[in-house]
Write a protein that holds these residues in place. Structure first.
Motif, PDB file in Angstrom:
ATOM      1  N   ALA A  12       0.828  -1.207   0.000  1.00  0.00           N
ATOM      2  CA  ALA A  12       0.000   0.000   0.000  1.00  0.00           C
ATOM      3  C   ALA A  12       0.857   1.248   0.000  1.00  0.00           C
ATOM      4  O   ALA A  12       0.559   2.245  -0.683  1.00  0.00           O
ATOM      5  N   GLU A  13       1.953   1.218   0.782  1.00  0.00           N
ATOM      6  CA  GLU A  13       2.857   2.373   0.810  1.00  0.00           C
ATOM      7  C   GLU A  13       3.572   2.566  -0.501  1.00  0.00           C
ATOM      8  O   GLU A  13       3.786   3.693  -0.966  1.00  0.00           O
TER       9      GLU A  13
ATOM     10  N   ARG B 252       1.491   4.507  -3.201  1.00  0.00           N
ATOM     11  CA  ARG B 252       1.085   5.892  -2.977  1.00  0.00           C
ATOM     12  C   ARG B 252       1.795   6.841  -3.929  1.00  0.00           C
ATOM     13  O   ARG B 252       2.909   6.608  -4.330  1.00  0.00           O
TER      14      ARG B 252
END
Length: 300
Positions: A296-297, A300
């Protein structure tokens, strides 16, 4: 110019008073057929195909999978059994209409043109019934309740329509019988679902069974079967049992799709709680969410 012919500016049907019923082409055909003395062969005495009939039935899930023979009670128009569909009282027969000669059509002149129209004496049927059948009032058709045997093929789906040729309403003037369409409703099964020709089932398992591996006993429509689960199998994994699905009439057979779901106990006794806490402590260094957090990071 003649632009009006292609743009709706001129309508032959309006010219000849045709504002409903027959098409303009049919009106012109009757017009010129009468003009040149050619009588169209299709007044009210023309053979007409019977109307199609649609009804509904409900069957259970197993019947839909394996096929079934289902009795069906149907109320619909059918040939009068008293007069045999003639419309005349038993012992009598219809006679040809003397006004139209039995054709159902008469010619009418209007100026330079001659028109063919339905005979008013016989209402276009071409025949007169002096003594109508008391059961059908001379129509030759009565509403009857009949019982049909409907064969449901294996693998029928919810909402599917089955066509039974020649089981609809009878035709007029010896015309062919219409068809019967049966709309099938399938009652859901409390355990099994369906995916095409495959049957589906969700089986609860424990965390140790998935982690350590095991052999499960899972249900099928006709019994049970053993299913081997490899160690480290994830919850939500779907395993396939060959040949335990829906068998079609052409010989094709689907599979049983078994989805494994971890069953979480709502309560634990002291011994089970202590064992689970010991396991949690032994695996404290493993974070099952680390990978999804990292991805998820990165996104970004």
């Amino acid at each position: 110019g003649f632009d009006g012919f292609g743009s709706g500016g001129f309508d032959f049907s309006d010219m000849f008073g045709n504002r409903g019923g027959a098409s303009g082409a049919e009106s012109l055909g009757d017009l010129f057929g009468g003009l040149f003395g050619r009588r169209r062969g299709g007044g009210g005495n023309r053979a007409q195909r019977g109307a199609d009939v649609e009804t509904e039935i409900s069957i259970d899930f197993t019947e839909a999978v394996r096929g079934a023979t289902v009795p069906l009670r149907l109320s619909s128009p059918a040939s009068c059994q008293t007069c045999g569909g003639s419309g005349a009282k038993v012992g009598t027969s219809p006679r040809a209409c003397p006004n139209c000669g039995g054709s159902g059509l008469v010619n009418r002149s209007q100026g330079a043109f001659a028109f063919s129209e339905p005979c008013r004496d016989c209402r276009g049927s071409g025949k007169l019934i002096d003594q109508p059948c008391p059961d059908c009032a001379g129509e030759g058709v009565t509403t009857q309740t009949r019982t049909l045997t409907v064969r449901i093929p294996p693998g029928v789906s919810h909402g599917q329509r089955i066509r039974l040729a020649g089981r609809g309403e009878p035709g007029r003037n010896n015309g062919p019988t219409g068809d019967l369409f049966v709309l099938v409703h399938v009652t859901p099964h409390p355990v099994f679902g369906r995916d095409g020709d495959n049957l589906t089932v969700t089986v609860p398992v424990t965390f140790p069974e998935l982690t350590l591996g095991t052999t499960l006993t899972v249900p099928t429509l006709d019994g049970r079967v053993s299913l081997k689960v490899a160690p480290g199998t994830a919850s939500g994994r779907t395993l396939r049992v060959r040949g335990k699905g829906i068998e079609r009439r052409d010989g094709r057979v689907g599979d049983l799709l078994v989805t494994l779901r971890v069953s979480v106990p709502s309560k634990l006794d002291d011994a089970a709680r202590a064992a689970l806490e010991a396991y949690a402590e032994a695996t404290a260094d493993h974070d099952p969410r680390a990978e999804i957090l990292r991805r998820a990071e990165d996104g970004r």
